[in-house]
Write a protein that holds these residues in place. Structure first.
Motif, PDB file in Angstrom:
ATOM      1  N   ALA A 181       0.829  -1.207   0.000  1.00 22.28           N
ATOM      2  CA  ALA A 181       0.000   0.000   0.000  1.00 22.28           C
ATOM      3  C   ALA A 181       0.865   1.259   0.000  1.00 22.28           C
ATOM      4  N   LYS A 182       1.930   1.253   0.769  1.00 28.82           N
ATOM      5  CA  LYS A 182       2.830   2.413   0.808  1.00 28.82           C
ATOM      6  C   LYS A 182       3.427   2.679  -0.568  1.00 28.82           C
ATOM      7  N   GLU A 183       3.804   1.607  -1.273  1.00 29.82           N
ATOM      8  CA  GLU A 183       4.397   1.791  -2.598  1.00 29.82           C
ATOM      9  C   GLU A 183       3.364   2.300  -3.605  1.00 29.82           C
ATOM     10  N   LEU A 184       2.113   1.908  -3.441  1.00 30.05           N
ATOM     11  CA  LEU A 184       1.056   2.462  -4.303  1.00 30.05           C
ATOM     12  C   LEU A 184       0.904   3.967  -4.049  1.00 30.05           C
ATOM     13  N   ILE A 185       0.926   4.358  -2.770  1.00 27.43           N
ATOM     14  CA  ILE A 185       0.829   5.782  -2.431  1.00 27.43           C
ATOM     15  C   ILE A 185       2.011   6.545  -3.012  1.00 27.43           C
ATOM     16  N   ARG A 186       3.204   5.971  -2.897  1.00 23.95           N
ATOM     17  CA  ARG A 186       4.394   6.597  -3.457  1.00 23.95           C
ATOM     18  C   ARG A 186       4.248   6.777  -4.969  1.00 23.95           C
ATOM     19  N   LEU A 187       3.720   5.741  -5.609  1.00 25.59           N
ATOM     20  CA  LEU A 187       3.565   5.772  -7.069  1.00 25.59           C
ATOM     21  C   LEU A 187       2.558   6.841  -7.495  1.00 25.59           C
ATOM     22  N   PHE A 188       1.433   6.877  -6.815  1.00 22.32           N
ATOM     23  CA  PHE A 188       0.356   7.780  -7.216  1.00 22.32           C
ATOM     24  C   PHE A 188       0.628   9.241  -6.841  1.00 22.32           C
ATOM     25  N   PHE A 189       1.159   9.472  -5.630  1.00 21.41           N
ATOM     26  CA  PHE A 189       1.245  10.842  -5.126  1.00 21.41           C
ATOM     27  C   PHE A 189       2.619  11.488  -5.340  1.00 21.41           C
ATOM     28  N   VAL A 190       3.689  10.681  -5.401  1.00 21.66           N
ATOM     29  CA  VAL A 190       5.017  11.247  -5.635  1.00 21.66           C
ATOM     30  C   VAL A 190       5.334  11.262  -7.116  1.00 21.66           C
ATOM     31  N   GLU A 191       5.101  10.128  -7.770  1.00 24.60           N
ATOM     32  CA  GLU A 191       5.446  10.026  -9.188  1.00 24.60           C
ATOM     33  C   GLU A 191       4.266  10.306 -10.109  1.00 24.60           C
ATOM     34  N   ARG A 192       3.079  10.378  -9.514  1.00 25.16           N
ATOM     35  CA  ARG A 192       1.866  10.773 -10.225  1.00 25.16           C
ATOM     36  C   ARG A 192       1.641   9.943 -11.497  1.00 25.16           C
ATOM     37  N   THR A 193       1.672   8.640 -11.305  1.00 27.51           N
ATOM     38  CA  THR A 193       1.436   7.718 -12.409  1.00 27.51           C
ATOM     39  C   THR A 193       0.844   6.431 -11.851  1.00 27.51           C
ATOM     40  N   VAL A 194       0.232   5.648 -12.720  1.00 29.25           N
ATOM     41  CA  VAL A 194      -0.243   4.321 -12.319  1.00 29.25           C
ATOM     42  C   VAL A 194       0.638   3.240 -12.935  1.00 29.25           C
ATOM     43  N   ARG A 195       1.557   3.645 -13.803  1.00 29.44           N
ATOM     44  CA  ARG A 195       2.461   2.679 -14.409  1.00 29.44           C
ATOM     45  C   ARG A 195       3.521   2.272 -13.394  1.00 29.44           C
ATOM     46  N   GLY A 196       3.740   0.993 -13.280  1.00 27.15           N
ATOM     47  CA  GLY A 196       4.705   0.484 -12.308  1.00 27.15           C
ATOM     48  C   GLY A 196       4.114  -0.503 -11.333  1.00 27.15           C
ATOM     49  N   THR A 197       2.764  -0.568 -11.282  1.00 28.76           N
ATOM     50  CA  THR A 197       2.133  -1.502 -10.353  1.00 28.76           C
ATOM     51  C   THR A 197       2.466  -2.955 -10.686  1.00 28.76           C
ATOM     52  N   SER A 198       2.728  -3.236 -11.961  1.00 30.31           N
ATOM     53  CA  SER A 198       3.059  -4.615 -12.354  1.00 30.31           C
ATOM     54  C   SER A 198       4.337  -5.088 -11.683  1.00 30.31           C
ATOM     55  N   ASN A 199       5.245  -4.167 -11.420  1.00 31.40           N
ATOM     56  CA  ASN A 199       6.497  -4.538 -10.753  1.00 31.40           C
ATOM     57  C   ASN A 199       6.251  -4.929  -9.303  1.00 31.40           C
ATOM     58  N   LEU A 200       5.287  -4.284  -8.673  1.00 29.98           N
ATOM     59  CA  LEU A 200       4.922  -4.667  -7.317  1.00 29.98           C
ATOM     60  C   LEU A 200       4.328  -6.073  -7.286  1.00 29.98           C
ATOM     61  N   TRP A 201       3.408  -6.344  -8.195  1.00 27.56           N
ATOM     62  CA  TRP A 201       2.786  -7.668  -8.236  1.00 27.56           C
ATOM     63  C   TRP A 201       3.817  -8.749  -8.563  1.00 27.56           C
ATOM     64  N   ARG A 202       4.711  -8.447  -9.504  1.00 29.88           N
ATOM     65  CA  ARG A 202       5.749  -9.422  -9.873  1.00 29.88           C
ATOM     66  C   ARG A 202       6.692  -9.681  -8.692  1.00 29.88           C
ATOM     67  N   GLY A 203       7.052  -8.622  -7.967  1.00 28.00           N
ATOM     68  CA  GLY A 203       7.905  -8.793  -6.797  1.00 28.00           C
ATOM     69  C   GLY A 203       7.225  -9.592  -5.703  1.00 28.00           C
ATOM     70  N   LEU A 204       5.922  -9.345  -5.514  1.00 24.92           N
ATOM     71  CA  LEU A 204       5.159 -10.087  -4.515  1.00 24.92           C
ATOM     72  C   LEU A 204       5.132 -11.569  -4.858  1.00 24.92           C
ATOM     73  N   ARG A 205       4.904 -11.883  -6.138  1.00 22.26           N
ATOM     74  CA  ARG A 205       4.874 -13.280  -6.583  1.00 22.26           C
ATOM     75  C   ARG A 205       6.225 -13.953  -6.379  1.00 22.26           C
ATOM     76  N   ASP A 206       7.291 -13.289  -6.807  1.00 25.32           N
ATOM     77  CA  ASP A 206       8.621 -13.896  -6.696  1.00 25.32           C
ATOM     78  C   ASP A 206       9.081 -13.994  -5.249  1.00 25.32           C
ATOM     79  N   GLY A 207       8.636 -13.054  -4.413  1.00 25.51           N
ATOM     80  CA  GLY A 207       8.976 -13.121  -2.999  1.00 25.51           C
ATOM     81  C   GLY A 207       8.345 -14.316  -2.309  1.00 25.51           C
ATOM     82  N   ARG A 208       7.119 -14.617  -2.699  1.00 26.33           N
ATOM     83  CA  ARG A 208       6.457 -15.791  -2.121  1.00 26.33           C
ATOM     84  C   ARG A 208       7.167 -17.070  -2.532  1.00 26.33           C
ATOM     85  N   ALA A 209       7.602 -17.129  -3.778  1.00 25.59           N
ATOM     86  CA  ALA A 209       8.338 -18.304  -4.245  1.00 25.59           C
ATOM     87  C   ALA A 209       9.676 -18.420  -3.517  1.00 25.59           C
ATOM     88  N   LEU A 210      10.351 -17.280  -3.340  1.00 29.25           N
ATOM     89  CA  LEU A 210      11.640 -17.275  -2.659  1.00 29.25           C
ATOM     90  C   LEU A 210      11.485 -17.757  -1.215  1.00 29.25           C
TER      91      LEU A 210
END
Length: 330
Positions: A283-312
């Motif tokens: 959630a913090k990274e979504l806030i950073r993305l939306f309010f600091v960088e003012r974009t919605v592009r980049g959320t896929s990297n969060l989901w990909r990291g979450l998936r790979d972290g669970r596997a790790l």
């Protein structure tokens, strides 16, 4: 070094020559030049300056070598064959410093300058503590706040830990930051080198936590560094959020898998609360993305990291970094 500074160092039981500054750099030769220039103005100076170049493609080698005459035998330059990230760079930098026989290792990125009396200020605390973090000025000269305490069950920084200092001049911490960590070789011997598998993010937090399990770790009320790179921020009063990158977004989620392993190894893993911490991080990274960088592009990297972290986190062959001193357990 002036004689007065030498006498002060002896009086406190700290020998500046026993300290090594270990710098990690990657394709930012202009910033590296500013940092090395600031080191030439230090009084006292460290015994060695180790520069770990993460396979830069710019003129980093030439810049580092241009300081050899002024730094002399103090300068040790290592260019890695591949980019190992900040984690790999600091692991190698600490290894080189340790092999040089350094008693103290002062880690920093290339986007800071050292204040002239920075080492003297850190050395004043060296007789009392073995894991020390100094303070930094931000790019604009304001006080930079670093979240020095972790909620271990959640696995996240405590954002509103008190920023002020009392008469003691320090606060105990259970985290770490490789932009200024000042650590004794005895602690490094016990907990091993920083884990290069993180690549970037959470590596210094976990390493600082490991150090705090072996010694009293502190942040001291001493300004010793100044940041030299301006980062876009969102200021919401008490604290602020910095801009990030797609790589950071990926690794901040993926590396929670490594963090989970370290907490589990040391009996600190609490599944439900750690999962809540992962949600809060996302959630913090979504806030950073939306309010600091003012974009919605980049959320896929969060989901990909979450998936790979669970596997790790499910890897049964995972092992923590080993201690450097066989007499101690990790």
């Amino acid at each position: 070094m002036t004689q007065a500074r030498t006498d002060d160092a002896v009086a406190t039981g700290f020998d500046p020559a026993s300290a090594t500054i270990a710098i990690v750099t990657y394709n930012r030769s202009n910033l590296l030049s500013r940092l090395l220039e600031s080191i030439t103005r230090m009084d006292p100076k460290p015994g060695h300056v180790v520069v770990i170049d993460n396979a830069s493609s710019d003129d980093t080698t030439a810049v580092a070598e241009s300081f050899r005459e002024r730094l002399g035998s103090e300068l040790v330059y290592r260019r890695l064959e591949t980019n190992t990230g900040g984690s790999g760079g600091f692991s190698e930098g600490m290894r080189v410093a340790y092999d040089l026989g350094s008693t103290w290792m002062w880690l920093m990125d290339d986007d800071v300058e050292v204040l002239p009396d920075g080492l003297a200020r850190m050395g004043d605390w060296a007789p009392r503590f073995k894991s020390i973090q100094g303070r930094r000025y931000d790019y604009d000269g304001s006080e930079f706040y670093w979240q020095y305490r972790l909620s271990i069950p959640l696995g996240i920084p405590i954002p509103f830990a008190p920023a002020g200092f009392d008469a003691s001049g320090y606060r105990e911490m259970n985290s770490g930051c490789f932009e200024g960590m000042f650590i004794h070789r005895d602690v490094v011997a016990q907990i091993g080198l920083p884990d290069p598998r993180f690549f970037i993010y959470w590596d210094d937090s976990v390493y600082g936590w490991l150090a705090s399990r072996k010694t009293t770790s502190v942040i001291v009320d001493e300004f010793v560094l100044q940041r030299t790179r301006e980062i876009r921020q969102w200021d919401f009063g008490l604290r602020h959020l910095n801009a990030s990158s797609n790589a950071y977004r990926y690794y901040i989620m993926r590396n929670r898998g490594h963090m989970k392993h370290y907490f589990r190894t040391h009996g600190a893993y609490r599944p439900v609360r750690f999962a809540i911490g992962t949600v809060l991080t996302f959630a913090k990274e979504l806030i950073r993305l939306f309010f600091v960088e003012r974009t919605v592009r980049g959320t896929s990297n969060l989901w990909r990291g979450l998936r790979d972290g669970r596997a790790l986190a499910r890897e049964s062959e995972w092992r923590p970094m080993p201690p450097l001193d066989g007499a101690h357990s990790a």
